[in-house]
Design a protein around this motif. Structure first.
Motif, PDB file in Angstrom:
ATOM      1  N   THR A  30      25.865  63.264  32.380  1.00  0.00           N
ATOM      2  CA  THR A  30      25.920  63.440  33.503  1.00  0.00           C
ATOM      3  C   THR A  30      27.600  62.939  34.113  1.00  0.00           C
ATOM      4  O   THR A  30      28.376  62.223  33.677  1.00  0.00           O
ATOM      5  N   ASN A  31      28.020  63.254  35.250  1.00  0.00           N
ATOM      6  CA  ASN A  31      29.136  64.007  35.386  1.00  0.00           C
ATOM      7  C   ASN A  31      29.457  62.623  36.546  1.00  0.00           C
ATOM      8  O   ASN A  31      28.997  62.024  36.899  1.00  0.00           O
ATOM      9  N   PRO A  32      30.891  62.117  35.965  1.00  0.00           N
ATOM     10  CA  PRO A  32      31.615  60.507  36.354  1.00  0.00           C
ATOM     11  C   PRO A  32      31.683  60.308  37.907  1.00  0.00           C
ATOM     12  O   PRO A  32      31.454  58.996  38.614  1.00  0.00           O
ATOM     13  N   GLY A  38      27.310  57.077  43.237  1.00  0.00           N
ATOM     14  CA  GLY A  38      26.451  56.352  43.401  1.00  0.00           C
ATOM     15  C   GLY A  38      26.273  54.655  43.047  1.00  0.00           C
ATOM     16  O   GLY A  38      26.033  54.402  43.439  1.00  0.00           O
ATOM     17  N   ILE A  39      28.040  54.295  42.877  1.00  0.00           N
ATOM     18  CA  ILE A  39      27.737  53.013  43.248  1.00  0.00           C
ATOM     19  C   ILE A  39      28.249  53.159  44.555  1.00  0.00           C
ATOM     20  O   ILE A  39      28.495  51.551  44.678  1.00  0.00           O
ATOM     21  N   LEU A  40      29.160  53.988  44.701  1.00  0.00           N
ATOM     22  CA  LEU A  40      29.954  53.400  46.258  1.00  0.00           C
ATOM     23  C   LEU A  40      28.487  53.238  46.642  1.00  0.00           C
ATOM     24  O   LEU A  40      28.765  52.900  48.423  1.00  0.00           O
ATOM     25  N   PHE A  41      28.049  54.182  46.977  1.00  0.00           N
ATOM     26  CA  PHE A  41      26.458  53.871  47.780  1.00  0.00           C
ATOM     27  C   PHE A  41      25.805  53.038  47.785  1.00  0.00           C
ATOM     28  O   PHE A  41      25.105  52.034  48.839  1.00  0.00           O
ATOM     29  N   PRO A 436      33.229  51.845  35.971  1.00  0.00           N
ATOM     30  CA  PRO A 436      33.868  52.783  36.061  1.00  0.00           C
ATOM     31  C   PRO A 436      34.540  52.357  36.979  1.00  0.00           C
ATOM     32  O   PRO A 436      35.360  53.607  38.181  1.00  0.00           O
ATOM     33  N   THR A 437      34.239  51.360  37.763  1.00  0.00           N
ATOM     34  CA  THR A 437      35.397  50.877  38.834  1.00  0.00           C
ATOM     35  C   THR A 437      36.953  50.456  38.472  1.00  0.00           C
ATOM     36  O   THR A 437      37.799  50.054  39.406  1.00  0.00           O
TER      37      THR A 437
END
Length: 482
Positions: A30-32, A38-41, A436-437
């Motif tokens: 899965t592209n980062p 996804g995390i943003l939403f 990932p943040t």
């Protein structure tokens, strides 16, 4: 002649098989950018689900016990509302438009780190073009006969010491491409070279023996002298370092490296141009370490320094101006994805801040610590910091928000002040290994050209091991009254 043709055909077949395998692996990964979006939403959804609230602040520091819930309109219409400032004393969730606007805001806010990563990529484009890196690695490997079981411990001790004593982190962005190339030269993946640096840096930050970045903020907030307790932290540093080295040696062996296999490396002397270029790089790194700590350089100053160092390397290598520019741009292209990744990661914290739910999360996490035994309270502090760091990956920012709250809780629960600081250091350091943040982690991944998904799969076993070690050491810390 026919034998040569057959050998050539076998080599071509092997190359095609390898290319197909790599392409297949890419399709399964899965592209980062997708992961971060996804995390943003999810962050946007949290602004609708979680109550908004705020602490009073004395400057940038939170005032303990001052949390208050803020009234918020949660109607579905807010999902499509235009962003704007809410009325005084109220809050509003972040809708789709506000979430999209958070991405360019994140790019702007993180522009210093983004440009620094791009410039470092360009600088290594110049070095790669000169051939100095390949030649230097060949000589290094010839010197140690390619023995990674000697190189890994030595390099990790060096890198972790720089982090735990001086707070070095972004300075190692210069080293990561070299380590990745070294791993590739020995037939291993680039992730091994990345991990040699990253694990060592995280070990250093986990304990921060005299690391000024977290300690100058965290320790005074709980009434401690800055750098006090360094002896115990050094003992904890050795525990994490040994575990990290053991993990990396196991991964090196798992990657297929066998010490007894004979690998031929060129023992030829470096050319004069390569010697001057590598000497310029070594001197440049030494000046960087001294100057960045002496004058507290930030991203803009570091970027200016890297531009100057790029020019010096080009001159030392005898490159023409146009040739230098082309190599620089080529190197920047390889880390271009880092711009969007770092921007989207920053946008997550922007959405949470605009929805005014960050303080609510902090209040809830600190509330879970409870009034149990000191050991239980210390473990609760650690877990709350693990979760909080996902939302506030900045070490100094997390200290400013959480330590004024954790300090009084620790005193009421019987947790020693130094242990409270250790719980913060462990939680912050561990989450930044994998989240990932984290802008710094994304910059590391970008310069090594390693995907976040591959990194998370690689590092997760060590993350679990370090988490268990951290909980054991916190228990010991409480028992000895540290």
């Amino acid at each position: 002649m026919s034998i040569d043709v057959d050998v050539h055909k076998e080599e071509m077949t092997a190359q095609k098989t390898a290319i197909v395998a790599k392409a297949h692996a890419r399709t399964k990964t899965t592209n980062p950018i997708v992961i971060l979006l996804g995390i943003l939403f999810l962050a946007m959804l949290l602004t609708f689900v979680i109550d908004s609230g705020a602490f009073e602040r004395d400057g940038t520091l939170v005032v303990p016990g001052s949390f208050e819930v803020i009234e918020k309109n949660r109607s579905p219409a807010a999902l499509f509302a235009l962003p704007g400032d809410p009325e005084a004393g109220s809050a509003r969730p972040v809708g789709l438009i506000g979430t999209m606007m958070a991405i360019p805001k994140g790019l702007e806010r993180a522009s210093g780190l983004i440009f620094m990563v791009l410039i470092i990529g360009g600088m290594f484009g110049i070095l790669t073009h000169t051939g100095a890196i390949d030649a230097g690695l060949e000589r290094l490997l010839a010197l140690f006969k390619g023995n990674m079981y000697v190189l890994v411990p030595g390099l990790m001790v060096l890198f972790s010491a720089g982090s735990t004593f001086l707070g070095l982190a972004s300075e190692y962005l210069l080293i990561i491409p070299v380590m990745a190339a070294l791993a590739e030269r020995l037939g291993m993946t680039r992730i091994i070279g990345l991990a040699i640096v990253t694990v060592a840096v995280k070990v250093g930050y986990l304990t921060s023996v005299t690391n000024p970045i977290p300690l100058t903020i965290a320790q005074p907030l709980v009434g401690l002298q800055i750098f006090s307790g360094a002896g115990v932290r050094f003992a904890f540093y050795l525990v994490f370092l040994l575990a990290g080295i053991a993990f990396m040696l196991a991964m090196v062996r798992r990657a297929g490296f066998v010490r007894d296999e004979v690998v031929e490396f060129s023992a030829e002397r470096l050319s004069l141009r390569h010697t001057i270029a590598l000497g310029t790089l070594v001197v440049g790194v030494a000046i960087l370490v001294y100057a960045s700590n002496r004058w507290q350089w930030h991203h803009d100053a570091l970027s200016a320094y890297y531009i100057g160092l790029s020019i010096a390397l080009a001159v030392a290598s005898g490159l023409r101006p146009s040739e230098t520019a082309e190599a620089f741009v080529f190197g920047m292209k390889k880390v271009l994805m880092a711009s969007i990744l770092i921007g989207v990661a920053t946008a997550v914290s922007i959405v949470l801040a605009e929805g005014r739910v960050l303080d609510t999360v902090v209040h809830s996490l600190t509330g879970m610590i409870g009034d149990g035994s000191a050991v239980v309270a210390a473990q609760g502090m650690f877990i709350s910091q693990l979760l909080l760091d996902f939302l506030i990956p900045s070490t100094s920012g997390q200290a400013a928000v959480s330590m004024p709250i954790l300090g009084p809780i620790g005193q009421l629960s019987g947790v020693p002040q130094q242990t409270t600081v250790m719980a913060f250091l462990f939680g912050n350091g561990l989450t930044n290994m994998i989240t990932p943040t984290s802008g710094t982690l994304l910059a590391y991944l970008a310069t090594a050209r390693v995907g976040w998904g591959s990194w998370a799969k690689f590092i997760f076993p060590l993350w679990l091991l370090f988490s268990v070690i951290a909980m054991i050491l916190l228990t010991i810390s409480v028992e000895i009254g540290f």
